[in-house]
Design a protein around this motif. Structure first.
Motif, short mmCIF file in Angstrom:
data_model
loop_
_atom_site.label_atom_id
_atom_site.label_comp_id
_atom_site.label_asym_id
_atom_site.label_seq_id
_atom_site.Cartn_x
_atom_site.Cartn_y
_atom_site.Cartn_z
N UNK A 57 0.83 -1.20 0.00
CA UNK A 57 0.00 0.00 0.00
C UNK A 57 0.86 1.25 0.00
N UNK A 58 2.12 1.10 0.36
CA UNK A 58 3.07 2.21 0.40
C UNK A 58 4.10 2.00 -0.69
N UNK A 59 4.43 3.02 -1.49
CA UNK A 59 3.88 4.37 -1.45
C UNK A 59 2.54 4.45 -2.18
N UNK A 117 2.00 -2.27 6.63
CA UNK A 117 0.60 -2.18 7.02
C UNK A 117 0.44 -1.25 8.21
N UNK A 118 1.30 -1.40 9.22
CA UNK A 118 1.20 -0.55 10.40
C UNK A 118 1.51 0.90 10.06
N UNK A 119 2.49 1.13 9.20
CA UNK A 119 2.85 2.50 8.81
C UNK A 119 1.68 3.19 8.12
N UNK A 120 1.12 2.53 7.10
CA UNK A 120 0.08 3.19 6.32
C UNK A 120 -1.19 3.38 7.12
N UNK A 121 -1.51 2.42 8.00
CA UNK A 121 -2.70 2.57 8.83
C UNK A 121 -2.54 3.68 9.85
N UNK A 122 -1.40 3.66 10.56
CA UNK A 122 -1.18 4.68 11.59
C UNK A 122 -1.10 6.07 10.97
N UNK A 123 -0.57 6.17 9.75
CA UNK A 123 -0.47 7.48 9.10
C UNK A 123 -1.84 8.03 8.74
N UNK A 124 -2.80 7.15 8.47
CA UNK A 124 -4.13 7.59 8.06
C UNK A 124 -5.04 7.88 9.25
#
Length: 508
Positions: free
Chosen positions: A141-143, A382-389
């Motif tokens: 999902x990133x980027x 997964x954790x990065x993109x979720x926490x960023x949103x």
């Protein structure tokens, strides 16, 4: 006579050249974006470069003969010089267009990323990516990038609702596709003279769940109030326009969808609330709908737009891109005194947590994933993109991340009073939790979970909520943390089956 013949012949070849040149120009793929992080590099004459050349040649050949518009390949026998790659062509383009797009991308990516072991390039007609690690059947999902079309639409409230319904349809059908392509298109009447066209596509190697997760995240990043736009990641893409942008004759006829919805009424009971939640989760909504939603659900926090600078109520600004969150490893090492044992706050199933202080004086919590942990690159991203949103006062705020070499690090705001289990299971500390404070903690956890389930633009199930994943700030307000096991659900999905057990096993 001979002179006229020569002139005629020269004119014929000149016009033929112009015709071929014009055809080539028109057929050239439309470039969108590229991505090549500077974390892993190779030298020009290295074994990896040789393997990469072989890989790209293999993918280019496959694109000219593969009717499915998708293929993966590898080159080399041993890590770290083995190259993995794949391409995905838009579901409606023909084999010739697909082959030309992949061939162009194979040359273009080497020019734009001359020394990167990990690279992705996007065109309107195709996507090409490669890595020195396996990327097959891995959701990325990133980027994520968003390309809006200029021009506002009349009747934005009704348009957003119609767009949400249509997007939900293509996401479901693309995820559920049993054919070789995880691809779907749809059209719906907005006015008597305007139609809405939508498209969703995943790489066919993804599971139904992973495809759905990727598409939902991409939909959540679409621009608001525009006549069209696209959102794409290394694993999926979505797009909508007020004109027919795909080759309708090359795809099965899409199902008929409802026309422009009627203005929202003031229905009683749960129906109105459910409708508003579906609209809010399906697609980022306009300001008017957001104000109405907050008025009806005043206990929830306003959802900020991800990947665009937005001023929040508390004065903080949201992130602009995922890259803006990236920290250098040297900065993390300096902040934690090279991960000193004195700075260690604790450890979990995926690694250790350290306290740190940045050069500007800000205190941080550094989650360093162990090299032998079960959390790989997929869970990390997964954790990065979720926490960023996610933006809510009862969720721990992600400040950044570091991905260098074998290091996978998450940087969070520092929460001084440790975790809830530190108080619950200590006979002395437990006394600090009177009933008033316990009620505040319970209410905060409930608000955070309600936001994840209904208030955020993505419907998210945490799947590992426990006292050690609830942190307490200086005022003993709870903040939910650790989204490595989280799962994104569909807009109107109320249940799902899982094929593996996740989370923490209880001690009996």
């Amino acid at each position: 006579m001979n002179f006229r013949f020569i002139i005629s012949l020269a004119l014929f070849f000149f016009l033929n050249f112009l015709s071929n040149y014009s055809h080539t120009t028109e057929a050239a793929p439309t470039y969108l974006e590229y991505y090549c992080p500077n974390t892993t590099l190779y030298t020009p004459n290295s074994t990896y470069r040789s393997n990469l050349n072989t890989l790209l040649s293999s993918l280019s050949s496959a694109a000219t003969s593969n009717a499915d518009g998708f293929a993966n390949a590898t080159a080399g026998k041993a890590a770290p010089d083995r190259a993995y790659g794949l391409f995905l062509c838009r579901g409606d383009v023909g084999t010739a267009t697909c082959g030309e797009c992949v061939a162009t991308g194979s040359k273009d990516i080497l020019r734009r990323c001359p020394d990167g072991r990990v690279s992705v390039i996007w065109y309107d007609e195709c996507m090409l990516k490669y890595s020195n690690q396996s990327i097959y059947s891995v959701v990325e999902i990133v980027p994520g990038y968003t390309v809006p079309d200029t021009g506002s639409v009349a009747g934005p409230d009704q348009f957003v609702q119609l767009l949400g319904q249509t997007m939900n349809d293509v996401v479901v059908r693309a995820s559920d596709s049993e054919s070789g392509k995880k691809f779907a298109v749809a059209e719906a009447n907005f006015t008597s003279s305007q139609k809405l066209y939508t498209l969703a596509q995943c790489t066919p190697d993804l599971t139904k769940s992973d495809c759905n997760t990727c598409l939902r995240a991409a939909v959540a990043d679409l621009s608001q109030g525009e006549q069209g736009g696209s959102s794409f990641t290394p694993s999926c893409t979505v797009r909508f326009e007020m004109y027919l942008f795909y080759n309708a004759s090359a795809v099965p006829p899409p199902p008929e969808l409802p026309s422009r919805p009627a203005p929202l009424g003031r229905a009683k009971g749960k129906s109105n609330k459910s409708t508003m939640i579906i609209v809010a989760v399906a697609i980022p909504v306009g300001v008017a709908i957001m104000v109405l939603f907050v008025a009806c659900c005043s206990s929830r926090s306003k959802t900020t737009k991800t990947f665009e600078v937005v001023q929040a109520e508390d004065g903080a600004t949201d992130i602009t891109t995922v890259e803006s969150l990236q920290y250098h490893l040297a900065a993390i090492q300096a902040a934690t005194n090279n991960f000193s044992h004195r700075n260690k706050l604790g450890h979990g199933g995926f690694g250790e947590v350290f306290r740190g202080r940045l050069s500007n004086g800000q205190e941080i919590a550094v989650k360093r994933l162990s090299k032998s942990s079960g959390q790989g690159v997929r869970e990390f991203k997964n954790e990065v993109v979720l926490a960023a949103k996610l933006q809510h006062r009862n969720l721990v705020q992600l400040l950044g991340f570091c991905l260098e070499g074998e290091e996978k690090i998450l940087v969070y705001e520092f929460v001084p009073n440790k975790s809830l289990d530190y108080f619950l299971f200590d006979p002395n500390k437990r006394r600090q939790l009177d009933w008033s404070r316990r009620y505040t903690i319970i209410s905060g956890i409930a608000r955070g979970m309600l936001y994840l389930h209904e208030g955020s633009r993505l419907r998210i199930i945490h799947r590992d909520l426990k006292p050690s994943n609830v942190l307490l700030d200086s005022d003993m307000n709870p903040k939910i943390s650790d989204f490595g096991m989280a799962r994104i659900f569909g807009v109107d999905q109320i249940q799902a089956n899982t094929n593996r057990i996740v989370g923490t096993f209880p001690c009996i």
